[in-house]
Design an enzyme around this catalytic site. Sequence first.
Site, short mmCIF file in Angstrom:
data_model
loop_
_atom_site.label_atom_id
_atom_site.label_comp_id
_atom_site.label_asym_id
_atom_site.label_seq_id
_atom_site.Cartn_x
_atom_site.Cartn_y
_atom_site.Cartn_z
N THR A 261 0.11 5.61 -10.75
CA THR A 261 0.92 6.65 -10.67
C THR A 261 1.53 6.55 -11.90
O THR A 261 1.68 5.90 -12.94
CB THR A 261 1.74 6.78 -9.51
OG1 THR A 261 2.63 5.50 -9.67
CG2 THR A 261 1.35 6.82 -8.34
N ASP A 262 2.34 7.71 -12.32
CA ASP A 262 3.25 7.75 -13.45
C ASP A 262 4.63 8.42 -13.07
O ASP A 262 4.93 8.70 -12.01
CB ASP A 262 2.44 8.67 -14.70
CG ASP A 262 2.45 10.24 -14.54
OD1 ASP A 262 3.43 10.66 -13.67
OD2 ASP A 262 1.63 10.75 -15.18
N GLY A 263 5.27 8.66 -13.99
CA GLY A 263 6.68 8.85 -13.79
C GLY A 263 7.09 10.10 -13.39
O GLY A 263 8.31 10.65 -12.83
N MET B 63 3.24 11.35 -9.56
CA MET B 63 1.71 11.54 -9.02
C MET B 63 0.89 10.37 -10.06
O MET B 63 1.45 9.98 -10.77
CB MET B 63 1.40 13.11 -9.21
CG MET B 63 1.75 13.67 -10.69
SD MET B 63 1.63 15.56 -10.83
CE MET B 63 3.05 15.89 -9.84
#
Lengths: 153, 153, 153, 153
Positions: free
Chosen positions: C33-35, C38
Amino acid sequence: MRTATCAPFTGETANSGEHQTAQCQARVLYADTDGMGMVYHATYLRWFETGRAHYMRIRNMPYSQVEKSGLSLPVVEAHAEYLKPARYDDLLEIKTKVADVGRAQVRFEYVICCGGKELVRGYTRHAVVNPNGRPTRLPETLREALHGPPGAD
Amino acid sequence: MRTATCAPFTGETANSGEHQTAQCQARVLYADTDGMGMVYHATYLRWFETGRAHYMRIRNMPYSQVEKSGLSLPVVEAHAEYLKPARYDDLLEIKTKVADVGRAQVRFEYVICCGGKELVRGYTRHAVVNPNGRPTRLPETLREALHGPPGAD
Amino acid sequence: MRTATCAPFTGETANSGEHQTAQCQARVLYADTDGMGMVYHATYLRWFETGRAHYMRIRNMPYSQVEKSGLSLPVVEAHAEYLKPARYDDLLEIKTKVADVGRAQVRFEYVICCGGKELVRGYTRHAVVNPNGRPTRLPETLREALHGPPGAD
Amino acid sequence: MRTATCAPFTGETANSGEHQTAQCQARVLYADTDGMGMVYHATYLRWFETGRAHYMRIRNMPYSQVEKSGLSLPVVEAHAEYLKPARYDDLLEIKTKVADVGRAQVRFEYVICCGGKELVRGYTRHAVVNPNGRPTRLPETLREALHGPPGAD
């Protein structure tokens, strides 16, 4: 690099081992390897996460549920010892154990094996943090899930 | 795989090129490579992000500022063509261009070169999304920053 | 972003679909995931690799065996369309299909779904390369494996 | 998590510090973050590699040159302590030091800071391995480069 057979966690009796361990698998992708032809060392931290998530899931306490309760368990320390390299397409066994559950932190230990040989050993230590990002006490339900055997479902 | 010299973007005149492009560098780590001894193909999408972030930053509109205004620009399409491989320790040139700024989307194009040779070409297309996750109109200030030359500072 | 149900590949009849597709699963890690909360868009290329490796393995032609024969299938083009985001802990279905097997290249198509909804569609195109790194003809055994149904084992 | 100012390495005098440290920067990408909104813990191992590569390069002994001589320095142990989180777009300082150069191994230490605050501390231990994958003695030229000040060029 010492070669070790893929033994259970040190000092673990058969009984306690059944209670506080989990085992799952991962297949090595090219994405996981590096130009030396073996798995990039940071990739194992990803598999530690795979093992940890599996450990919690089979105790009916998936980490996503912990988060829904407003808590998180950020990694505050990580350690890995690389004994032998994994290579593309290897099928890895990821063994996870809860080594210590403190008042406000948890420590998981991991052994990653392939073909009965230990490749990597490591641990991660996690704080328990509330929605304001402050350290907080581990709730009793989570403590019991972490200490207990896999769930019935 | 065709070999191409590291030309400016197709159809770009020197003048427009100066206005709507940005160039930065990245050094290939082992983390970026795979067991074939070359850079893993997904890594280039990371460098596309590097290029895009740099493009916006030098126009005094860093992406973090867009986010502070409540908008985000999620990737809705990504494309890459791999002409020649990059290898460990290569020093890459990442050239980024805004190819299209629509009513509610933006398209960036990228060329990644090494030693004057084109290695990878690609693009990403981004929606403009409001804090509720709904597509929204691109604000005029952002449109101008994307279209304009690098800032003065 | 359009919402689509997780249909079989376009234009695919039930029969041909059974022959030339494979399906496997992946669980979303924090690592993926990322910040924005998602899955980071480049992570899907990793799952495309997961799908591709699975497709070949169940036809008794694991990619590691292709490599032992001296050939490799480097990615020369990759494409992804992001329809809906995947989030932490989602259980993804990865559907892989061989879309085209040319004289010296192969094209795989992918659909990644969750809960019956399509999240991402994409393809990768691969050259066939000999040990000297030169494009070469796809061997007949590999062509048959790619075109054929899953193996018996 | 304790907060610490971004001090030089413990016990390091100004002079030895100049000789055996290197400093470089990295900007946090979305690719580096996870769904908790902060940098994924394994990403720091990548930046440790960035720091290590920089340390060697400015001593005119880039790691790619070590490899050309037939040696490699695989990571046999990695450790990280996470004091404070880094976030998207943060500009990080990566400080690298050679902590120990043994007969057949090397240990690097790292401090990653942002805005004068220490975020992460860690180390990696590396074996010295010959082309057959056997541990071997560290060549004198490499030892001197690791111990010495940055090069003149």
